[in-house]
Design an enzyme around this catalytic site. Structure first.
Site, mmCIF file in Angstrom:
data_model
loop_
_atom_site.group_PDB
_atom_site.id
_atom_site.type_symbol
_atom_site.label_atom_id
_atom_site.label_comp_id
_atom_site.label_asym_id
_atom_site.label_seq_id
_atom_site.Cartn_x
_atom_site.Cartn_y
_atom_site.Cartn_z
ATOM 1 C CB CYS A 115 45.041 9.743 17.308
ATOM 2 S SG CYS A 115 45.901 9.663 18.856
ATOM 3 C CE LYS A 170 48.596 -7.091 19.168
ATOM 4 N NZ LYS A 170 49.832 -6.568 18.512
ATOM 5 C CD GLU A 174 43.585 7.868 21.596
ATOM 6 O OE1 GLU A 174 43.165 8.242 20.475
ATOM 7 O OE2 GLU A 174 44.767 7.764 21.878
ATOM 8 C CD GLU A 220 43.866 8.666 12.088
ATOM 9 O OE1 GLU A 220 43.589 7.458 12.096
ATOM 10 O OE2 GLU A 220 44.050 9.328 13.131
#
Ligand code: NAI
Ligand code: MG
Length: 503
Positions: free
Chosen positions: A297, A188, A262, A399
């Site tokens: 990231c 997806k 991840e 983050e």
């Protein structure tokens, strides 16, 4: 790669190009008929529509992948590898249109980001294509009476869910190793960046049997969740936020299927007092991924600067950062493009406001985006640095996924390491020093899956990429990563001392 573009038959809707999804070798709209508009975030204009896939589409795609699995898994690995290499050739030849597509849908600058990404995709397919013969097992030395050996078998249908920040590279990093190992895939794409992934799917589909690779478009809740929860998915591979990663792992636990995650990061970038140098300033900018709007990231978003060089280094850093050019992603002169969408843009602005509101924060450069002028036409966030930061600030803990860097002064190495490791994340880290002992000592003590010393590059094929702590589990980007994440070992033991047939 224009053949999948078809005119949309929508009643009264704007004539946006419609890009169907890949299910069982066919290019299809969503069975429910829904669509999702894809926005160019640098202009805030709609550029295309993709199907809004739902559970019905997941059902069809998983059925196709399951049907394709027996034949695909039995193809000799070298022959699968040869197909991946041919896909690499096509991707290499068509890298430029792919690069422009990525730049338009993500807002990532063509020169600094989208073009290297498109070229990297071909390299990933070439790398895994060449590794196919390494799907080897072992012979176990258990004595002359027995032959005991292992096989590396594919797992089955892999369900893969990817984000938008480097969409096509992240798609390739799952598709290439999964297919090389003999699995079939239902992927997806992210709703914000499906177009480049569909172009990649088209290049793959020129060579793959129907159903080996299926690529769906749709939202996380409507399409991602039914995929992750589908009983025929035997392995889950996810890249994205830690909060969704936690859900995926929970669904994997319900069925006891392996999962690779991840996830996010809040990576330290450590500068020793002997490293007050221009090349280190460049390294800090590269580590922060400013030219990707820091939507990475692995962004080195906590800058631990030794107090002795703190102010001088920040002056140099400000001068270099202020020289970066923000603007139209398709302009070759542009260094930094736009933030992916309004939600992320507003989230980033919220963090900037948070820093501006603190009496103890010193704004080194940047701030809120301009309210008018050409940059106000898109979601352009200005590279921003706050100094005098503490590792306890929200800005230093969460983050941000945007160009907001916090500089934290340090003096004592042990205390700096304690702060650097005081994060629930553990993805990447960067260390800059001329002293090899200090660089390696720090590299060994940092809790992260990947530490770079005196450099701040991107992932290269073959490298064991992945996180520790809440940054994720599993590795996929290397030979060993492919073997660990996309195969399962079977042991076969054969008795060599069977009594003779006559006995
Ligand atoms: P997200 O984690 O929501 O989206 C990533 C993918 O997961 C997309 O394909 C999305 O459709 C899918 N997804 C979302 N909810 C799902 C669900 N309930 N079930 C199954 N699939 C689902 O990330 P988002 O919202 O785009 O970004 C939010 C934050 O996540 C960012 O600010 C950043 O902090 C982090 N992030 C980290 C990334 C990384 O590379 N580690 C990439 C993208 C975002
Ligand atoms: Mg978009």
């Amino acid at each position: 790669m224009d053949s999948i573009e078809t005119a949309r038959q929508g009643a009264g809707a704007a004539k946006l190009p419609f890009r169907p999804m890949l299910v069982g070798g066919d290019w299809l709209p969503a069975r429910g008929g829904g669509t999702i508009a894809v926005e160019n975030p640098a202009r805030r204009s709609l550029i295309a529509e993709v199907p809004r896939g739902t559970a019905e589409d997941v059902e069809a795609a998983v059925a196709a992948a399951l049907a394709a699995f027996p034949a695909w898994s039995r193809i000799a690995p070298r022959d699968r590898g040869r197909l991946l290499t041919r896909i690499a050739d096509v991707l290499e030849a068509d890298a430029e249109p792919l690069a422009r597509c990525i730049a338009e849908e993500t807002g990532n600058a063509l020169r600094t980001q989208a073009r290297p990404e498109a070229r990297g995709v071909a390299e990933i397919f070439r790398y895994f294509g060449g590794l196919a013969s390494e799907l080897k097992g072992e012979t176990l030395a258990l004595g002359e009476h027995v032959l005991s050996y292992t096989r590396r078998e594919p797992i089955g249908v892999v369900g893969a869910i990817i984000p938008w920040n480097a969409p096509v590279v992240l798609a390739a990093l799952k598709i290439a190793p999964a297919l090389c190992a003999g699995n079939t895939v239902v992927m997806k794409a992210a709703e914000d960046a499906p177009l480049g992934v569909l172009m990649l799917a088209e290049a793959c589909q020129r060579f793959l049997p129907a159903g080996v690779l299926n690529v769906l478009t749709g939202t996380g809740a409507e399409c991602g969740e039914p995929l992750a929860r589908h009983p025929d998915i035997r392995k889950l591979s996810f890249t994205g936020s830690t909060s969704v990663g936690r859900l995926i792992m929970g669904w994997a636990a319900e069925r006891i299927v392996p999962v690779s995650l991840e996830l996010g990061g809040k990576s330290p970038c450590i500068v020793y007092p002997d490293a007050d140098k221009d090349w280190v300033v460049e390294g800090v900018i590269a580590a922060m991924r400013f030219t990707r709007q820091s939507q990475s990231c692995t962004a080195g978003s906590r800058l631990f600067l030794h107090r002795r060089i703190h102010d001088r280094f920040l002056d140099r850093l400000k001068a270099k950062v202020d020289g970066l050019k923000l603007g139209d992603p398709l302009d070759e002169a542009t260094d930094i493009g736009a933030i992916i969408n309004r939600r992320q843009f507003e989230k980033v602005c919220g963090y900037v406001r948070d820093g501006l509101a603190r009496d103890d924060a010193r704004l080194v450069t940047g701030g809120l985006p301009p309210a008018d002028g050409p940059l106000a036409q898109g979601y352009f966030a200005v590279p921003t640095i706050f100094a005098g930061a503490s590792n306890d600030w929200r800005l230093a803990r969460e983050e941000i996924f945007g160009p907001v860097l916090v500089a934290i002064p340090w003096e004592d190495e042990a205390e700096m390491l304690r702060m650097a490791n005081d994060s629930h994340y553990g993805l990447a880290a960067y260390v800059f020093t001329h002293e090899i002992g200090a660089g390696l000592r720090t590299a060994h003590r940092i809790e992260a899956g990947w530490v770079q010393v005196n450099q701040a590059g991107g992932q290269v094929p073959g490298h064991h990429y992945g996180g520790v702590k809440q940054s994720g589990i599993g590795r996929e980007f290397s030979l060993e990563g492919m073997l660990e994440s996309f195969t399962q070992r079977k042991n076969v033991s054969v008795n060599l001392e069977v009594p003779s047939r006559a006995a």
